[in-house]
Write an enzyme that holds these catalytic residues in place. Structure first.
Site, short mmCIF file in Angstrom:
data_model
loop_
_atom_site.label_atom_id
_atom_site.label_comp_id
_atom_site.label_asym_id
_atom_site.label_seq_id
_atom_site.Cartn_x
_atom_site.Cartn_y
_atom_site.Cartn_z
N HIS A 35 -46.62 -35.07 41.65
CA HIS A 35 -45.67 -34.06 40.80
C HIS A 35 -45.03 -34.01 40.71
O HIS A 35 -43.70 -34.74 41.83
CB HIS A 35 -45.50 -33.07 42.57
CG HIS A 35 -44.58 -31.07 42.13
ND1 HIS A 35 -43.64 -31.34 41.57
CD2 HIS A 35 -45.55 -30.13 41.80
CE1 HIS A 35 -43.28 -29.89 41.46
NE2 HIS A 35 -44.54 -29.62 41.34
N ASP A 71 -44.60 -37.09 50.09
CA ASP A 71 -44.21 -35.15 49.88
C ASP A 71 -45.81 -34.62 50.72
O ASP A 71 -47.24 -34.43 50.66
CB ASP A 71 -44.39 -35.73 47.70
CG ASP A 71 -44.44 -33.74 47.24
OD1 ASP A 71 -45.24 -32.65 48.69
OD2 ASP A 71 -44.66 -33.43 46.42
N GLN A 110 -48.84 -29.99 49.51
CA GLN A 110 -50.43 -29.61 50.02
C GLN A 110 -51.08 -29.88 50.65
O GLN A 110 -51.59 -29.34 50.85
CB GLN A 110 -51.04 -29.79 48.48
CG GLN A 110 -50.47 -29.03 47.10
CD GLN A 110 -49.85 -28.30 46.94
OE1 GLN A 110 -50.96 -27.23 47.72
NE2 GLN A 110 -49.10 -27.64 45.80
N LYS A 134 -45.83 -22.31 51.08
CA LYS A 134 -47.06 -23.05 50.64
C LYS A 134 -47.59 -22.45 52.59
O LYS A 134 -48.83 -23.53 52.23
CB LYS A 134 -46.96 -24.21 50.76
CG LYS A 134 -46.25 -24.50 49.09
CD LYS A 134 -47.14 -25.22 48.31
CE LYS A 134 -46.00 -25.80 46.96
NZ LYS A 134 -46.16 -25.77 45.95
N CYS A 148 -47.03 -28.40 36.91
CA CYS A 148 -45.83 -29.26 37.08
C CYS A 148 -46.31 -31.31 37.53
O CYS A 148 -45.49 -31.54 38.44
CB CYS A 148 -44.92 -29.06 38.12
SG CYS A 148 -44.95 -27.58 38.21
N1 C6P Z 1 -45.74 -27.29 43.62
C1 C6P Z 1 -47.71 -25.47 42.20
O1 C6P Z 1 -48.96 -24.47 41.97
P1 C6P Z 1 -41.43 -26.61 45.70
O2 C6P Z 1 -42.04 -26.03 44.77
O3 C6P Z 1 -40.36 -27.33 45.68
O4 C6P Z 1 -41.20 -25.79 46.76
O5 C6P Z 1 -42.75 -27.44 45.98
C2 C6P Z 1 -43.29 -29.22 44.71
C3 C6P Z 1 -43.65 -29.58 45.16
C4 C6P Z 1 -43.49 -31.09 45.07
N2 C6P Z 1 -44.90 -31.27 45.16
C5 C6P Z 1 -45.78 -31.05 45.10
C6 C6P Z 1 -47.50 -31.78 45.55
C7 C6P Z 1 -46.55 -29.81 44.79
O6 C6P Z 1 -47.63 -29.35 45.09
C8 C6P Z 1 -45.26 -28.39 44.39
C9 C6P Z 1 -45.15 -27.57 44.17
C10 C6P Z 1 -46.95 -25.68 43.32
O7 C6P Z 1 -48.63 -26.72 42.26
C11 C6P Z 1 -45.22 -25.87 42.22
S1 C6P Z 1 -44.96 -26.32 40.32
#
Ligand code: C6P
Length: 404
Positions: A121, A198, A201, A224, A362
């Site tokens: 991401h 990270d 997910q 999440k 993203c």
């Molecule tokens: N992915 C998706 O629809 P935040 O936005 O800080 O809660 O998480 C960022 C982030 C970082 N790493 C991974 C693997 C992610 O999936 C995400 C967030 C969401 O896939 C929103 S872009």
């Protein structure tokens, strides 16, 4: 075994209609829905004991502090983090990664190498690029194979005595593939590199044990995993968190302040400057209680069943390509149908009450790798059903017919 009717009854939003149709919510990788107990925890805090924490001697402040710290303890146990002081509250996964990358010049020096994977991401790419620019280090990329898994031979080739940090997601949000993080960590440690995983997910979808993985840092987002937005977790090994400089300066993160010199508080406060998201922390504690009650093994097993069923059913659509169609993955299906733009499919199925995400998620480098503008992504949670998958597949078939 999950009692799905009972589970669904705990999520008020699942009763609503969208565009005159029952909501089918398959955008769980973007954010999960919230059970009533989490909503109640938010209402209870603001209705009954709203106060700032760690600051007041008065009863409300102490009550709020106790509940907030109890929530931290819940989260600690959920991820098998050794100590509460290594369970740092942040505003989310992006904040957690930035908190590490912004201070990582203590670990990464000029000429060193930082390895990221091709399925990250943006929030696990850009902070590391910024670090590399700041210190004069080099960013290296583990390539992804055609089936969506990481090229582990290429990873091995990249590792050397200049490797200072390896950063990889546990589960790719763009493909759903689960990466072999235990092996990635083991190989990185063999060359004395640190590893940040990270967990955006993985959290809330599988049992995560940060000690068993031997991760140096692990990051998560509360929203999440049935918690609210604006709250996340950063785990780090204690000696590394002690070495890492604070991300922000301000109230609560200090020991002594004078104009000559300021000394910092110990963990976790060193990384928690300012009034935190008190309500968010408390509600995340409630979310963790709820997930424990449902059972992470039950959740993982049921979501896998949805993944297998969803994949089988979607494959009946002529011209479908599923990216990352491998056995070891989370309940995320990313696909395109012929040359139809994913946005067009998403728009039509939305009219039928179905929420999927479309676009690059993203994760633009993943899209570039597969030479596509984006995908349609259906991501399931333990409150979804096979019947909802049937509704989605029918809607997809209708959309494809209209757009072909
Ligand atoms: N992915 C998706 O629809 P935040 O936005 O800080 O809660 O998480 C960022 C982030 C970082 N790493 C991974 C693997 C992610 O999936 C995400 C967030 C969401 O896939 C929103 S872009």
């Amino acid at each position: 075994m999950l009692d799905i009717a009972k589970v669904r009854a705990q999520f008020p939003i699942l009763k609503r209609e969208v565009n005159g149709k029952p909501l089918v919510y398959f955008d769980n990788a973007a954010t999960s829905q919230k059970p009533q107990v989490v909503i109640d925890a938010i209402v209870d805090y603001y209705s009954n004991y709203n106060a700032n924490i760690h600051r007041g001697v008065h009863a409300l402040s102490q009550e709020a502090t106790d509940v907030y710290e109890a929530a931290r303890e819940n989260v600690r146990a959920f991820f098998n983090i050794p100590l509460a002081k290594q369970t740092l509250f942040t505003s989310g996964n992006t904040h957690s990664i930035n908190a590490v990358a912004s201070g990582a010049h203590v670990f990464v020096k000029e000429g060193d190498e930082v390895i990221v994977s091709a399925v990250e991401h943006h929030s696990n790419i850009v902070p590391w690029q910024m670090l590399c620019e700041r210190v004069g280090a080099h960013l290296k990329v583990i390539p992804v194979l055609d089936n969506g898994t990481l090229d582990m031979d290429a990873y091995q080739q990249l590792l050397n005595d200049k490797t200072a940090f390896v950063v990889v997601n546990h589960v790719s949000n763009a493909l759903g593939v689960t990466n072999p993080v235990a092996e990635i960590i083991k190989r990185a440690h063999a060359v004395n590199a640190l590893v940040l995983i990270d967990g955006a997910q993985s959290c809330g979808h599988m049992k995560v044990d940060v000690q068993a993985l031997d991760a140096d840092f692990y990051t998560m987002s509360g929203h999440k995993m049935c918690g609210p937005t604006g709250i996340g977790i950063l785990y780090g090994k204690e000696h590394l968190l002690n070495e890492l400089p604070p991300y922000q300066g301000g109230g609560e993160m200090i020991d002594q302040v004078s104009f000559e010199k300021t000394t910092y508080a110990g963990l976790p406060h060193k990384f928690e400057a300012g009034t935190p998201n008190i309500c968010g922390g408390i509600a995340l504690g409630a979310a963790v209680d709820y997930l424990n009650e449902v059972g992470m093994d039950n959740i993982a097993a049921y979501e896998h069943e949805l993944l297998v069923y969803g994949t089988e059913q979607l494959k009946k659509i002529d011209g479908i390509t599923i990216y990352g169609d491998v056995p070891d993955k989370a309940a995320v299906i990313s696909f395109n149908v012929s040359s139809i733009h994913p946005y067009d499919i998403g728009t039509i199925v939305d009219k039928l009450g179905i929420a999927v995400r479309t676009g690059h998620h993203c994760a633009q480098p993943v899209m570039t790798r597969f030479n596509i503008p984006g995908t349609v992504r259906a991501s399931f949670a333990f409150y979804n059903t096979k019947e909802e998958i049937d509704v989605m597949v029918q809607a997809m078939q209708r959309a494809v017919m209209m757009l072909s």
